[in-house]
Design a protein around this motif. Structure first.
Motif, PDB file in Angstrom:
ATOM      1  N   LEU A 114       9.997  80.460  67.186  1.00 63.58           N
ATOM      2  CA  LEU A 114       8.756  80.860  67.860  1.00 63.58           C
ATOM      3  C   LEU A 114       7.931  81.654  66.861  1.00 63.58           C
ATOM      4  O   LEU A 114       8.395  82.672  66.338  1.00 63.58           O
ATOM      5  CB  LEU A 114       9.100  81.707  69.084  1.00 63.58           C
ATOM      6  CG  LEU A 114       7.974  82.468  69.788  1.00 63.58           C
ATOM      7  CD1 LEU A 114       6.907  81.524  70.331  1.00 63.58           C
ATOM      8  CD2 LEU A 114       8.542  83.326  70.930  1.00 63.58           C
ATOM      9  N   ILE A 115       6.740  81.183  66.563  1.00 65.91           N
ATOM     10  CA  ILE A 115       5.882  81.870  65.597  1.00 65.91           C
ATOM     11  C   ILE A 115       4.805  82.627  66.366  1.00 65.91           C
ATOM     12  O   ILE A 115       4.030  82.025  67.116  1.00 65.91           O
ATOM     13  CB  ILE A 115       5.233  80.871  64.605  1.00 65.91           C
ATOM     14  CG1 ILE A 115       6.313  80.000  63.936  1.00 65.91           C
ATOM     15  CG2 ILE A 115       4.449  81.617  63.538  1.00 65.91           C
ATOM     16  CD1 ILE A 115       5.736  78.906  63.045  1.00 65.91           C
ATOM     17  N   VAL A 171       9.718  73.985  67.202  1.00 66.04           N
ATOM     18  CA  VAL A 171       8.890  75.078  66.698  1.00 66.04           C
ATOM     19  C   VAL A 171       7.741  75.291  67.681  1.00 66.04           C
ATOM     20  O   VAL A 171       7.054  74.333  68.063  1.00 66.04           O
ATOM     21  CB  VAL A 171       8.333  74.791  65.287  1.00 66.04           C
ATOM     22  CG1 VAL A 171       7.437  75.930  64.821  1.00 66.04           C
ATOM     23  CG2 VAL A 171       9.465  74.570  64.292  1.00 66.04           C
ATOM     24  N   ILE A 172       7.571  76.536  68.109  1.00 64.34           N
ATOM     25  CA  ILE A 172       6.492  76.861  69.040  1.00 64.34           C
ATOM     26  C   ILE A 172       5.487  77.734  68.315  1.00 64.34           C
ATOM     27  O   ILE A 172       5.839  78.795  67.782  1.00 64.34           O
ATOM     28  CB  ILE A 172       7.054  77.579  70.285  1.00 64.34           C
ATOM     29  CG1 ILE A 172       8.000  76.622  71.026  1.00 64.34           C
ATOM     30  CG2 ILE A 172       5.924  78.034  71.205  1.00 64.34           C
ATOM     31  CD1 ILE A 172       9.082  77.329  71.784  1.00 64.34           C
ATOM     32  N   GLU A 173       4.258  77.293  68.277  1.00 67.11           N
ATOM     33  CA  GLU A 173       3.217  78.000  67.536  1.00 67.11           C
ATOM     34  C   GLU A 173       2.369  78.780  68.533  1.00 67.11           C
ATOM     35  O   GLU A 173       1.691  78.192  69.369  1.00 67.11           O
ATOM     36  CB  GLU A 173       2.385  76.973  66.764  1.00 67.11           C
ATOM     37  CG  GLU A 173       1.706  77.520  65.537  1.00 67.11           C
ATOM     38  CD  GLU A 173       0.685  78.592  65.834  1.00 67.11           C
ATOM     39  OE1 GLU A 173       0.990  79.786  65.568  1.00 67.11           O
ATOM     40  OE2 GLU A 173      -0.395  78.269  66.336  1.00 67.11           O
ATOM     41  N   ALA A 174       2.418  80.100  68.448  1.00 68.52           N
ATOM     42  CA  ALA A 174       1.682  80.927  69.414  1.00 68.52           C
ATOM     43  C   ALA A 174       0.975  82.086  68.724  1.00 68.52           C
ATOM     44  O   ALA A 174       0.830  83.168  69.290  1.00 68.52           O
ATOM     45  CB  ALA A 174       2.643  81.451  70.485  1.00 68.52           C
ATOM     46  N   GLN A 179      -2.833  79.675  59.969  1.00 71.22           N
ATOM     47  CA  GLN A 179      -1.655  79.919  59.117  1.00 71.22           C
ATOM     48  C   GLN A 179      -0.384  79.617  59.915  1.00 71.22           C
ATOM     49  O   GLN A 179       0.595  79.105  59.383  1.00 71.22           O
ATOM     50  CB  GLN A 179      -1.601  81.372  58.619  1.00 71.22           C
ATOM     51  CG  GLN A 179      -2.649  81.711  57.583  1.00 71.22           C
ATOM     52  CD  GLN A 179      -3.911  82.298  58.239  1.00 71.22           C
ATOM     53  OE1 GLN A 179      -4.286  81.934  59.350  1.00 71.22           O
ATOM     54  NE2 GLN A 179      -4.564  83.205  57.528  1.00 71.22           N
ATOM     55  N   GLY A 180      -0.430  79.963  61.195  1.00 72.46           N
ATOM     56  CA  GLY A 180       0.710  79.687  62.075  1.00 72.46           C
ATOM     57  C   GLY A 180       0.970  78.199  62.186  1.00 72.46           C
ATOM     58  O   GLY A 180       2.110  77.734  62.165  1.00 72.46           O
ATOM     59  N   TRP A 181      -0.097  77.445  62.285  1.00 70.32           N
ATOM     60  CA  TRP A 181       0.012  75.979  62.361  1.00 70.32           C
ATOM     61  C   TRP A 181       0.655  75.418  61.099  1.00 70.32           C
ATOM     62  O   TRP A 181       1.570  74.590  61.163  1.00 70.32           O
ATOM     63  CB  TRP A 181      -1.373  75.382  62.595  1.00 70.32           C
ATOM     64  CG  TRP A 181      -1.494  73.944  62.197  1.00 70.32           C
ATOM     65  CD1 TRP A 181      -1.984  73.459  61.028  1.00 70.32           C
ATOM     66  CD2 TRP A 181      -1.060  72.798  62.961  1.00 70.32           C
ATOM     67  NE1 TRP A 181      -1.902  72.087  61.012  1.00 70.32           N
ATOM     68  CE2 TRP A 181      -1.353  71.654  62.180  1.00 70.32           C
ATOM     69  CE3 TRP A 181      -0.479  72.632  64.205  1.00 70.32           C
ATOM     70  CZ2 TRP A 181      -1.063  70.360  62.617  1.00 70.32           C
ATOM     71  CZ3 TRP A 181      -0.196  71.339  64.641  1.00 70.32           C
ATOM     72  CH2 TRP A 181      -0.485  70.219  63.855  1.00 70.32           C
ATOM     73  N   HIS A 204      -9.679  72.813  60.957  1.00 72.10           N
ATOM     74  CA  HIS A 204      -8.736  73.036  59.882  1.00 72.10           C
ATOM     75  C   HIS A 204      -8.385  71.684  59.266  1.00 72.10           C
ATOM     76  O   HIS A 204      -8.186  70.705  59.985  1.00 72.10           O
ATOM     77  CB  HIS A 204      -7.478  73.690  60.484  1.00 72.10           C
ATOM     78  CG  HIS A 204      -6.406  74.004  59.494  1.00 72.10           C
ATOM     79  ND1 HIS A 204      -6.594  74.888  58.470  1.00 72.10           N
ATOM     80  CD2 HIS A 204      -5.122  73.571  59.396  1.00 72.10           C
ATOM     81  CE1 HIS A 204      -5.459  74.987  57.778  1.00 72.10           C
ATOM     82  NE2 HIS A 204      -4.563  74.198  58.320  1.00 72.10           N
ATOM     83  N   ASN A 205      -8.294  71.646  57.939  1.00 74.39           N
ATOM     84  CA  ASN A 205      -7.904  70.401  57.277  1.00 74.39           C
ATOM     85  C   ASN A 205      -6.389  70.280  57.204  1.00 74.39           C
ATOM     86  O   ASN A 205      -5.730  71.199  56.748  1.00 74.39           O
ATOM     87  CB  ASN A 205      -8.435  70.386  55.833  1.00 74.39           C
ATOM     88  CG  ASN A 205      -9.863  69.886  55.788  1.00 74.39           C
ATOM     89  OD1 ASN A 205     -10.299  69.159  56.682  1.00 74.39           O
ATOM     90  ND2 ASN A 205     -10.587  70.286  54.767  1.00 74.39           N
ATOM     91  N   PHE A 206      -5.860  69.193  57.677  1.00 73.74           N
ATOM     92  CA  PHE A 206      -4.447  68.930  57.412  1.00 73.74           C
ATOM     93  C   PHE A 206      -4.222  67.437  57.398  1.00 73.74           C
ATOM     94  O   PHE A 206      -4.990  66.672  57.987  1.00 73.74           O
ATOM     95  CB  PHE A 206      -3.536  69.631  58.437  1.00 73.74           C
ATOM     96  CG  PHE A 206      -3.346  68.858  59.719  1.00 73.74           C
ATOM     97  CD1 PHE A 206      -4.332  68.870  60.696  1.00 73.74           C
ATOM     98  CD2 PHE A 206      -2.178  68.140  59.941  1.00 73.74           C
ATOM     99  CE1 PHE A 206      -4.151  68.171  61.878  1.00 73.74           C
ATOM    100  CE2 PHE A 206      -2.000  67.424  61.130  1.00 73.74           C
ATOM    101  CZ  PHE A 206      -2.988  67.449  62.093  1.00 73.74           C
ATOM    102  N   ASN A 207      -3.175  67.039  56.684  1.00 73.02           N
ATOM    103  CA  ASN A 207      -2.871  65.628  56.595  1.00 73.02           C
ATOM    104  C   ASN A 207      -1.782  65.296  57.611  1.00 73.02           C
ATOM    105  O   ASN A 207      -0.667  65.791  57.501  1.00 73.02           O
ATOM    106  CB  ASN A 207      -2.397  65.310  55.174  1.00 73.02           C
ATOM    107  CG  ASN A 207      -2.156  63.825  54.993  1.00 73.02           C
ATOM    108  OD1 ASN A 207      -2.060  63.083  55.984  1.00 73.02           O
ATOM    109  ND2 ASN A 207      -2.054  63.396  53.750  1.00 73.02           N
ATOM    110  N   PRO A 208      -2.089  64.492  58.616  1.00 75.94           N
ATOM    111  CA  PRO A 208      -1.080  64.200  59.643  1.00 75.94           C
ATOM    112  C   PRO A 208       0.047  63.299  59.163  1.00 75.94           C
ATOM    113  O   PRO A 208       0.949  62.986  59.940  1.00 75.94           O
ATOM    114  CB  PRO A 208      -1.889  63.536  60.757  1.00 75.94           C
ATOM    115  CG  PRO A 208      -3.179  63.138  60.158  1.00 75.94           C
ATOM    116  CD  PRO A 208      -3.381  63.856  58.875  1.00 75.94           C
ATOM    117  N   ALA A 209       0.045  62.914  57.882  1.00 72.80           N
ATOM    118  CA  ALA A 209       1.091  61.992  57.401  1.00 72.80           C
ATOM    119  C   ALA A 209       2.492  62.528  57.661  1.00 72.80           C
ATOM    120  O   ALA A 209       3.396  61.777  58.038  1.00 72.80           O
ATOM    121  CB  ALA A 209       0.896  61.722  55.906  1.00 72.80           C
TER     122      ALA A 209
END
Ligand SMILES: [Zn+2]
Length: 272
Positions: A114-115, A171-174, A179-181, A204-209
């Motif tokens: 849990l973050i 993983v739970i992002e809260a 940064q948590g993501w 936010h930029n991220f690569n879903p690959a």
């Protein structure tokens, strides 16, 4: 949601007026989504996703930071006698924490990360500790990390964290921030589950690959079951009352907001 009006969606109150007299005088909490009752979602037990919905204190409906509020009777839940108001006022966010268990099954030995150490994360931790013996919480603020530990939950700061990449099944992002993501994405293992509790601001930029390659199940998670939350409170399995920083009378709302903005603050309540 660009809402303008009276905010506040976590509340407990007394029914003062009702077309159904049996509700008068009852101490209640209320579900915040007011749905149309006749669309596809409403007809399939997904009223929380009704496109015509209004939401208490969030979307086109005045909220709870007032002397009175209105809700349909169908949204109300009577608070069990055993649960005093300093606990029942947490029903809405506690239900949101319980929603995770409606969405995925968590087994006793599952490695769960849990973050986050904020108010919702504290409640999620207290719910999940009854479901896995393998829960780690990653926090930022020493006093908030300590609060988890007081409840017997293994909580660490980023500096102390020894978790390896791709080592957690769930993983739970809260945290509410990107940064948590990024960290969550790094920590979830192949075939694992990433549960998002943050409603992020901005993009936010991220690569879903990596989600594709590692076959990660991504789960958005919002409002949850009130009966489950009330049951946890009634049975004493979750006691949220130590999350209350201070209680102010409604007319001292300015002081309450100032208090809520201080870094060490958790929940600040208004009472009327
Ligand atoms: Zn509807």
């Amino acid at each position: 949601m660009n809402f303008q009006g009276i905010i506040g969606h976590e509340f407990v109150g007394i029914v003062e007026k009702s077309p159904a007299p049996e509700w008068l005088g009852k101490i209640v909490v209320g579900e915040i989504n007011v749905s149309c009752g006749s669309c596809f979602y409403c007809n399939n037990s997904m009223g929380n996703h009704c496109p015509q919905r209004t939401v208490l204190g969030i979307q086109e409906k005045d909220g709870a930071m007032a002397e009175y509020l209105t809700l349909p009777i169908g949204n109300l839940h009577v608070v069990p006698e055993e649960v005093d108001w300093t606990k029942s006022v947490f029903t809405e966010p506690l239900a949101a924490a319980c929603e995770i268990l409606e969405q995925i099954q968590i087994f006793t030995n599952d490695e769960v990360l849990l973050i986050g150490d904020g108010k919702l994360a504290q409640l999620i931790g207290r719910v999940l500790q009854h479901h896995t013996t393998n829960l780690t919480v990653l926090g930022k603020h020493p006093s908030k990390i300590e609060l988890f530990r007081k409840h017997g939950i293994n909580a660490v700061s980023l500096g102390e964290f020894k978790g390896e990449s791709a080592s957690f099944k769930v993983v739970i992002e809260a945290t509410g921030n990107w940064q948590g993501w990024d960290l969550a994405l790094d920590m979830v293992r192949p075939k694992g589950f990433l549960v998002l509790k943050s409603t992020y601001v901005g993009s936010h930029n991220f690569n879903p690959a990596s989600l594709v390659i590692n076959e990660i199940t991504l789960i958005g998670s919002r409002c949850g079951p009130f009966p489950e939350a009330l049951k946890l409170l009634k049975e004493g399995k979750v006691d949220p009352s130590d999350l209350i920083t201070e209680i102010f009378p409604l007319n001292e709302w300015k002081n309450a907001f100032n208090r809520a903005q201080q870094a060490d603050s958790m929940k600040v309540l208004l009472e009327h």
